[in-house]
Scaffold this motif. Structure first.
Motif, short mmCIF file in Angstrom:
data_model
loop_
_atom_site.label_atom_id
_atom_site.label_comp_id
_atom_site.label_asym_id
_atom_site.label_seq_id
_atom_site.Cartn_x
_atom_site.Cartn_y
_atom_site.Cartn_z
N GLU A 170 0.81 -1.21 0.00
CA GLU A 170 0.00 0.00 0.00
C GLU A 170 0.85 1.27 0.00
O GLU A 170 0.36 2.34 -0.25
N ARG A 171 2.07 1.15 0.33
CA ARG A 171 2.94 2.31 0.43
C ARG A 171 3.19 2.89 -0.96
O ARG A 171 3.64 2.18 -1.85
N ALA A 172 2.93 4.19 -1.13
CA ALA A 172 3.04 4.81 -2.44
C ALA A 172 4.36 5.54 -2.64
O ALA A 172 4.73 5.84 -3.75
N GLN A 173 5.05 5.88 -1.58
CA GLN A 173 6.25 6.68 -1.70
C GLN A 173 7.44 5.89 -1.18
O GLN A 173 7.42 5.38 -0.06
N THR A 174 8.47 5.90 -1.97
CA THR A 174 9.68 5.22 -1.53
C THR A 174 10.69 6.26 -1.09
O THR A 174 10.52 7.46 -1.30
N THR A 175 11.75 5.79 -0.54
CA THR A 175 12.80 6.70 -0.07
C THR A 175 13.40 7.47 -1.24
O THR A 175 13.70 8.66 -1.13
N GLN A 176 13.55 6.81 -2.37
CA GLN A 176 14.10 7.49 -3.54
C GLN A 176 13.15 8.59 -4.04
O GLN A 176 13.59 9.66 -4.44
N ASP A 177 11.86 8.35 -4.00
CA ASP A 177 10.89 9.37 -4.40
C ASP A 177 10.98 10.59 -3.50
O ASP A 177 10.93 11.74 -3.96
N PHE A 178 11.11 10.37 -2.23
CA PHE A 178 11.22 11.46 -1.26
C PHE A 178 12.49 12.28 -1.52
O PHE A 178 12.46 13.51 -1.55
N ALA A 179 13.62 11.60 -1.73
CA ALA A 179 14.89 12.29 -1.97
C ALA A 179 14.83 13.13 -3.24
O ALA A 179 15.30 14.28 -3.27
N ILE A 180 14.23 12.61 -4.28
CA ILE A 180 14.12 13.35 -5.54
C ILE A 180 13.20 14.56 -5.36
O ILE A 180 13.50 15.66 -5.82
N GLY A 181 12.09 14.39 -4.67
CA GLY A 181 11.16 15.49 -4.44
C GLY A 181 11.78 16.61 -3.63
O GLY A 181 11.64 17.79 -3.97
N VAL A 182 12.50 16.28 -2.57
CA VAL A 182 13.15 17.29 -1.74
C VAL A 182 14.25 17.99 -2.53
O VAL A 182 14.42 19.22 -2.44
#
Length: 165
Positions: A13-25
């Motif tokens: 169910e998790r939609a965001q991964t650690t890589q997604d967060f790093a790219i967004g920030v």
């Protein structure tokens, strides 16, 4: 046959991964840095910057004039006859630039003003060179003492202003 219903696990169910967060920030921080670097330049007044060579010419001219026109033994007191001779000899456009060895591509003005910047209300000549019309340029000032008839020939403090543009 029984059908077994598959339910997604909590991990799926998790939609965001650690890589997604790093790219967004990273994209957010790059945007903020770009905006902070770009906006002040757009809000700055649209005036031409002054070349360092022009600043040096103004400073050199002011120093030369104070040392050349001052009385012997008095660093700031201008010799009346030498001051009058200087202002009369350099009257007119371009003459000052040639006489004080400035670059031929610049214009210059030398004036003696009150400490608040207002012109000296005297019959004595206190300005020479090209007419200054608030152009962008270099400014050099020196404090000088001057004796004018309007002040009962007392020594008073004035501002020698050299503008080069």
């Amino acid at each position: 046959m029984s059908r077994r219903e598959t339910t997604p696990s909590s991990r799926d169910e998790r939609a965001q991964t650690t890589q997604d967060f790093a790219i967004g920030v990273s994209v957010f921080l790059l945007t903020v840095v770009f905006v902070l670097a770009y906006v002040p330049g757009t809000l700055a007044p649209l005036t031409a910057s002054v070349d360092d060579g022009v600043n040096e010419q103004a400073e050199r001219t002011a120093t030369y004039l104070v040392s050349d026109l001052s009385r012997d033994g008095y660093a700031l007191r201008l010799n009346e006859s030498e001051r009058e001779a200087f202002f009369e000899a350099n009257a007119g456009s371009g003459v000052l630039v040639e006489n004080v060895s400035l670059q031929s591509t610049v214009e210059a003005n030398v004036s003696i003003e009150q400490l608040d910047g207002s012109p000296v209300s005297s019959a004595a000549t206190t300005s020479t060179g090209d007419e200054y019309r608030n152009q962008s340029g270099a400014l050099a000032t020196r404090l000088v003492e001057l004796r004018l008839p309007e002040h009962d020939d007392e020594w008073r403090l004035y501002r020698l202003t050299v503008r080069v543009w």
